[in-house]
Scaffold this active site. Structure first.
Site, PDB file in Angstrom:
ATOM      1  N   SER A  46     -54.147 -61.020 -25.043  1.00 46.47           N
ATOM      2  CA  SER A  46     -54.533 -59.969 -26.087  1.00 46.47           C
ATOM      3  C   SER A  46     -55.691 -61.089 -26.658  1.00 46.47           C
ATOM      4  CB  SER A  46     -53.622 -59.435 -26.845  1.00 46.47           C
ATOM      5  OG  SER A  46     -53.895 -58.147 -27.430  1.00 46.47           O
ATOM      6  N   GLU A  47     -56.861 -60.320 -26.716  1.00 45.18           N
ATOM      7  CA  GLU A  47     -57.960 -61.319 -27.432  1.00 45.18           C
ATOM      8  C   GLU A  47     -57.977 -61.409 -28.923  1.00 45.18           C
ATOM      9  OE1 GLU A  47     -58.664 -58.484 -25.512  1.00 45.18           O
ATOM     10  OE2 GLU A  47     -60.406 -57.518 -26.124  1.00 45.18           O
ATOM     11  N   ASN A  48     -57.174 -60.453 -29.639  1.00 45.22           N
ATOM     12  CA  ASN A  48     -56.790 -60.610 -30.958  1.00 45.22           C
ATOM     13  C   ASN A  48     -56.039 -61.686 -31.463  1.00 45.22           C
ATOM     14  OD1 ASN A  48     -55.108 -58.800 -29.604  1.00 45.22           O
ATOM     15  ND2 ASN A  48     -54.235 -57.973 -31.840  1.00 45.22           N
TER      16      ASN A  48
END
Lengths: 214, 239
Positions: A46-48
């Site tokens: 998840s890129e966060n």
């Protein structure tokens, strides 16, 4: 019957391989997580700032400090790790993620992708999509074949602002599967949704394509 | 003796705010945002702000409050799809926006804090993001030059911190906060728990105190959830 969103994401999930690190875009692509074959090791990024994204938490166990890139509450797994945004995109840009599944507004025959704005109408921003298509080894797009107006979203040339040039490897729509191959050759229709005819796909597709299907 | 500890958000920002300044604000959506410092900026009335933040809060919370109050002139962000007012102001030409890909945004801030003026990336090549920017070929691939970002002030939110300014974040609330802490001329950090110096595990500190100039413990955190998604507990019982 054309494929439903669930069917489309199930088809995209067939591109997963054991040991893959995968980033799923917000919206329809998140459904791919529901179709990871049992026994297959797939780690979701998840890129966060998380590797090893778990399912939605049980009611009452949601944690405001634990969300995915779509800002939805999620849970962690034993193998999960957290990191900052620069580290997250070093992982993406540096080619360490095997597969990205994204939604789109338009895909062109030359592999171009547009999915972040409609000038004067809709502006959401590109989020991490431009980084993903620039750095991830393989990019699959899952989208409805046509707009609500009936206009084809698989086009000769994108008319909307691009997310990336020559970046799409495979396209799954409700009508079938197209090998885009980053625009390195002709677009090839490789699979039809059950009950969908080649004539129907031709009638509803702006881009030229070749196929061995009849 | 110099102390970094501040009693509240307003005093933590005393003397730091001026019209037309650039502010970096940590957080991803509403996750890990400096809630109390944003409220204090709203109360201050400072205006014509350039705000660097991945998103712009939502209508009525987070940075959305500064937008509603007419304090923001320009945003440097990657995604604003959660904020209707933002979209309307932008389309009407009343808000300037520099859309920056999320990874490029994170790296521009990291570079700003690390004394690196620019870097090359493949992200955005052939798109509007590349307009007006230098490109260069390395090993047969085209890359785009992106400039570093710095700010007059960065406001960040951590889980725990100490008097030295050492910070530890929690889960995905870390996001942009560590890079922003390094890229502000002054960094003000707010924490859920200000703990006695020496009690944080020194091997687990995410932001070393050198980057943090002022620190406060927030009196309360709403930690609003943007999109609540859950599984029914019955699934747990049957598992």
């Amino acid at each position: 019957m054309p494929w439903t969103r669930d069917d489309m994401t199930a088809r995209a999930a067939r591109e997963l391989k054991d040991g893959f690190y995968v980033n799923l875009g917000i919206g329809i692509p998140t459904l791919v997580a529901n179709h990871i074959p049992p026994g297959m090791q797939v780690t979701l990024q998840s890129e966060n700032g998380m590797l090893g994204m778990g399912p939605y938490p049980f009611e009452g166990e949601e944690d405001p400090d634990l969300v995915n890139a779509g800002k939805m509450t999620i849970s962690e797994l034993d193998a999960s790790s957290y990191f900052n945004s620069a580290e997250s995109f070093a992982m993406i840009r540096g080619g360490h993620i095997d597969l990205s599944v994204l939604g789109a507004m338009q895909v062109a025959a030359n592999g171009d992708l547009a999915n972040w704005m409609v000038p004067g109408k809709m502006v959401k921003g590109m989020g991490g999509a431009m980084d993903l298509v620039a750095g991830v080894k393989r990019v699959i797009v899952v989208m409805e074949h046509c707009e609500k107006s009936g206009r084809s979203k698989l086009v000769r040339e994108c008319t909307l602002p691009l997310t990336g040039k020559g970046v799409v490897d495979l396209l799954v729509t409700d009508l079938g599967v197209f090998d885009i191959n980053r625009g390195r050759g002709a677009v090839r229709l490789v699979e039809l949704a059950p009950g969908v005819t080649l004539a129907e796909v031709r009638a509803r597709t702006e881009a030229d394509f070749v196929t061995d299907l009849v | 003796m110099a102390t970094k500890i501040q009693s509240d958000a307003a005093s933590a920002l005393a003397g730091l705010l001026f019209d037309g300044m650039t502010v970096m604000a940590g957080g991803f959506g509403l996750c890990g945002i400096p809630e109390n410092l944003i409220l204090a900026i709203r109360e201050s009335g400072v205006k014509d702000l350039t705000v660097v933040s991945n998103n712009c809060g939502v209508d009525g919370f987070g940075l959305g409050l500064l937008l509603e109050n007419g304090q923001i002139r320009k945003m440097i962000s990657s995604y604003v799809g959660e904020n209707e007012l933002f979209e309307r102001l932008y389309i009407e030409g009343r808000l300037e926006v520099e859309f920056t890909p999320q990874g490029t945004l994170a790296e521009r801030i990291r570079a700003g804090g690390a004394g690196i003026p620019a870097f090359y990336t493949r992200t955005g090549v052939g798109t509007v993001v590349a307009e007006g920017k230098e490109t260069r070929e390395f090993d047969g691939e085209t890359y785009l030059m992106e400039r570093a970002l710095k700010a007059d002030l960065s406001i960040v939110k951590a889980w725990k911190g100490d008097a030295e300014g050492n910070l530890i974040y929690r889960k995905t609330a870390r996001n942009f906060n560590p890079m922003m802490a390094t890229a502000g001329r002054v960094c003000v950090a707010e924490v859920e728990s200000l703990v006695p110096t020496g009690t944080l595990d020194k091997d687990m500190i995410h932001t070393p105190g050198v980057y943090v100039h002022r620190i406060l413990q927030g009196p309360a955190y709403e930690k609003r959830i943007e999109r609540l998604t859950t599984r029914p507990r019955s699934e747990k019982a049957s598992a």
